[in-house]
Scaffold this motif. Structure first.
Motif, PDB file in Angstrom:
ATOM      1  N   LEU A  35      44.845  23.678  31.174  1.00  0.00           N
ATOM      2  CA  LEU A  35      44.913  25.130  30.966  1.00  0.00           C
ATOM      3  C   LEU A  35      43.626  25.703  30.411  1.00  0.00           C
ATOM      4  CD1 LEU A  35      48.475  25.243  29.366  1.00  0.00           C
ATOM      5  CD2 LEU A  35      47.862  26.151  31.614  1.00  0.00           C
ATOM      6  N   ALA A 169      50.807  21.688  37.844  1.00  0.00           N
ATOM      7  CA  ALA A 169      51.616  22.841  37.465  1.00  0.00           C
ATOM      8  C   ALA A 169      50.860  23.749  36.509  1.00  0.00           C
ATOM      9  CB  ALA A 169      52.923  22.377  36.832  1.00  0.00           C
ATOM     10  N   ALA A 170      50.121  23.142  35.566  1.00  0.00           N
ATOM     11  CA  ALA A 170      49.334  23.935  34.625  1.00  0.00           C
ATOM     12  C   ALA A 170      48.237  24.700  35.348  1.00  0.00           C
ATOM     13  CB  ALA A 170      48.731  23.020  33.559  1.00  0.00           C
ATOM     14  N   ALA A 173      49.835  27.549  37.118  1.00  0.00           N
ATOM     15  CA  ALA A 173      50.202  28.576  36.139  1.00  0.00           C
ATOM     16  C   ALA A 173      48.977  29.351  35.671  1.00  0.00           C
ATOM     17  CB  ALA A 173      50.909  27.925  34.950  1.00  0.00           C
ATOM     18  N   ALA A 174      47.875  28.627  35.440  1.00  0.00           N
ATOM     19  CA  ALA A 174      46.646  29.293  35.007  1.00  0.00           C
ATOM     20  C   ALA A 174      46.148  30.263  36.078  1.00  0.00           C
ATOM     21  CB  ALA A 174      45.570  28.250  34.697  1.00  0.00           C
ATOM     22  N   ARG A 175      46.213  29.832  37.342  1.00  0.00           N
ATOM     23  CA  ARG A 175      45.791  30.725  38.428  1.00  0.00           C
ATOM     24  C   ARG A 175      46.633  31.993  38.438  1.00  0.00           C
ATOM     25  NH1 ARG A 175      47.394  31.815  43.538  1.00  0.00           N
ATOM     26  NH2 ARG A 175      49.091  30.306  43.441  1.00  0.00           N
ATOM     27  N   HIS A 176      47.960  31.839  38.278  1.00  0.00           N
ATOM     28  CA  HIS A 176      48.853  33.005  38.290  1.00  0.00           C
ATOM     29  C   HIS A 176      48.597  33.901  37.073  1.00  0.00           C
ATOM     30  CE1 HIS A 176      52.481  35.367  38.932  1.00  0.00           C
ATOM     31  NE2 HIS A 176      52.805  35.152  37.673  1.00  0.00           N
ATOM     32  N   ILE A 177      48.433  33.293  35.905  1.00  0.00           N
ATOM     33  CA  ILE A 177      48.242  34.070  34.674  1.00  0.00           C
ATOM     34  C   ILE A 177      46.945  34.860  34.737  1.00  0.00           C
ATOM     35  CG2 ILE A 177      47.739  33.839  32.203  1.00  0.00           C
ATOM     36  CD1 ILE A 177      49.778  31.497  32.205  1.00  0.00           C
ATOM     37  N   LEU A 190      46.839  31.425  27.905  1.00  0.00           N
ATOM     38  CA  LEU A 190      46.458  30.059  28.257  1.00  0.00           C
ATOM     39  C   LEU A 190      46.191  29.226  27.014  1.00  0.00           C
ATOM     40  CD1 LEU A 190      44.078  30.447  31.348  1.00  0.00           C
ATOM     41  CD2 LEU A 190      46.496  29.845  31.316  1.00  0.00           C
ATOM     42  N   LEU A 193      49.471  28.361  25.238  1.00  0.00           N
ATOM     43  CA  LEU A 193      50.184  27.297  25.959  1.00  0.00           C
ATOM     44  C   LEU A 193      49.494  25.950  25.758  1.00  0.00           C
ATOM     45  CD1 LEU A 193      51.017  29.156  29.305  1.00  0.00           C
ATOM     46  CD2 LEU A 193      52.621  28.508  27.486  1.00  0.00           C
TER      47      LEU A 193
END
Length: 419
Positions: A35, A169-170, A173-177, A190, A193
């Protein structure tokens, strides 16, 4: 229990517990670090804050120094202590706190004061990496105690491979966030998390049952005596340190692939997430190969192939850069493979060379001798005021190729066993 290099017996129940605890820690550590990758997420964050390549390179240098400098002093102090786990846990929770505080401060320090936020970031990351320096010395000794030599390749590579789904998955998630949460809130989320991931990772260390070291003194040796031990260690580590220096030029270019994509190839903000994903996937897949190579052929052979992969990475950036930012995805894939492989190979080589009773000293001396590598990203940031990105990448590829050749000077596994 400390192991001899020829111990091939099956793992006992306690050893399986320790192995599982180490894998748990490695998996969730990879999640937390995915992340906040210094070469993608942090490089992009500091570029957003300052708009300066010197700041990007300087941050990498400061973090490298903060990680390295404490280790030799910590090694002298920790080496005679029969158990190192309490100090490792202290380091872990110091790192958790630094990410958590940083996430909180991003909400309270407005992005209209980018320089203050940048210095805050540097200060807290120094604490984070200094904690890592303390933890790394203890971790090296603990792994040497609880993981048999013939399973270390599986352990070092396997803990990364097991982390694969979590790390991927992280990265997703980082790309989406970063694509959906307004700046700088996405970075704050980020970092929060990441703090949670490191806290969960620490459970693995509570699972491990570290045996006490036998026969050691309870007080650190006087500095005048310890100095001779350090000098002897330095001589023995010479070939390994040269390999680290030359292949370390890969770290000179690593923070600047993402800056190159943004500044010269017009990569959008969501590209950072794709680059992070490619880097994580490359590391996970390659670790299956690296761990097998270490266990079957030894660290020397594995480091040779890793260095060849590393040299191919900046070369690919030069060749593919004209095709647009999407063409750099294979570059990040190779960068992840080489970065993780370098760590697996160097950690294994260090444990092959280090006598059982001197592992903390070997870990500390090795890190201090490799300290010049930390200044390479700062040098790269300054050179980019005069050089183009392809020029920088071409020079780094040349030095890494020399490192690939130098790996052949490392002792073979049979030589290490007989020494």
């Amino acid at each position: 229990m400390d192991y001899s290099s020829g111990d091939k017996r099956r793992l006992s129940r306690a050893e399986r517990r320790n192995f599982a605890g180490g894998l748990w820690h490695g998996a969730f550590l990879a999640l937390g670090m995915a992340l906040t990758q210094p070469t993608t997420v942090l490089a992009a964050f500091i570029a957003d804050l300052t708009g300066s390549t010197v700041w990007v390179g300087g941050l990498s240098t400061v973090l490298g120094v903060a990680d390295a400098l404490p280790k030799l002093f910590v090694a002298r102090w920790l080496e005679p202590r029969p158990r190192k786990m309490p100090f490792l846990l202290l380091a872990v929770y110091l790192r958790v706190a630094s990410w958590g505080v940083l996430a909180l401060l991003i909400h309270t320090v407005s992005s209209s004061r980018p320089e203050l936020l940048a210095w805050t970031l540097v200060g807290l990351l120094v604490i984070f990496y200094a904690g890592g320096g303390l933890g790394a010395v203890a971790y090296t000794d603990i792994v040497g105690k609880v993981i048999p030599p013939h399973r270390r390749g599986v352990f070092f590579g396997g803990k990364e491979a097991l982390a694969g789904p979590l790390a991927v998955a992280a990265a997703l998630a980082a790309r989406h966030i970063l694509a959906t949460v307004a700046y700088p809130g996405g970075y704050a989320l980020l970092f929060a998390l990441a703090a949670a991931g490191l806290a969960v990772a620490s459970i693995g260390f509570w699972i491990i049952r570290e045996p006490a070291s036998s026969g050691g003194a309870q007080r650190p040796r006087p500095w005048h005596e310890y100095r001779s031990q350090v000098l002897a260690t330095t001589r023995r580590l010479g070939p390994l340190v040269m390999v680290q220096w030359l292949t370390g030029f890969s770290l000179m270019a690593l923070p600047f692939y993402v800056v190159y994509a943004r500044d010269r190839l017009s990569a959008p903000p969501e590209a950072i997430g794709w680059f992070l994903l490619a880097q994580v996937v490359g590391g996970v897949i390659a670790n299956l190969l690296w761990s097998r190579l270490v266990d079957r052929a030894g660290s020397r052979e594995m480091l040779t192939w890793c260095a060849v992969t590393s040299a191919a990475t900046p070369t690919a950036a030069v060749v593919l850069g004209d095709l647009g930012w999407q063409a750099l995805l294979p570059v990040f894939f190779l960068a992840g493979a080489a970065f993780n492989g370098r760590k697996v190979g160097l950690d294994s080589a260090l444990l092959e060379l280090a006598p059982v009773a001197e592992r903390p000293t070997y870990a500390g001396v090795n890190t201090v001798l490799a300290l010049p590598i930390a200044f390479l990203p700062l040098l790269a940031g300054a050179l980019l005021h005069y050089w183009s990105y392809p020029q920088l990448f071409s020079v780094t590829a040349g030095f890494i190729a020399l490192g690939a050749a130098w790996t052949r000077r490392l002792p073979a596994r049979e030589t290490v066993k007989s020494s």
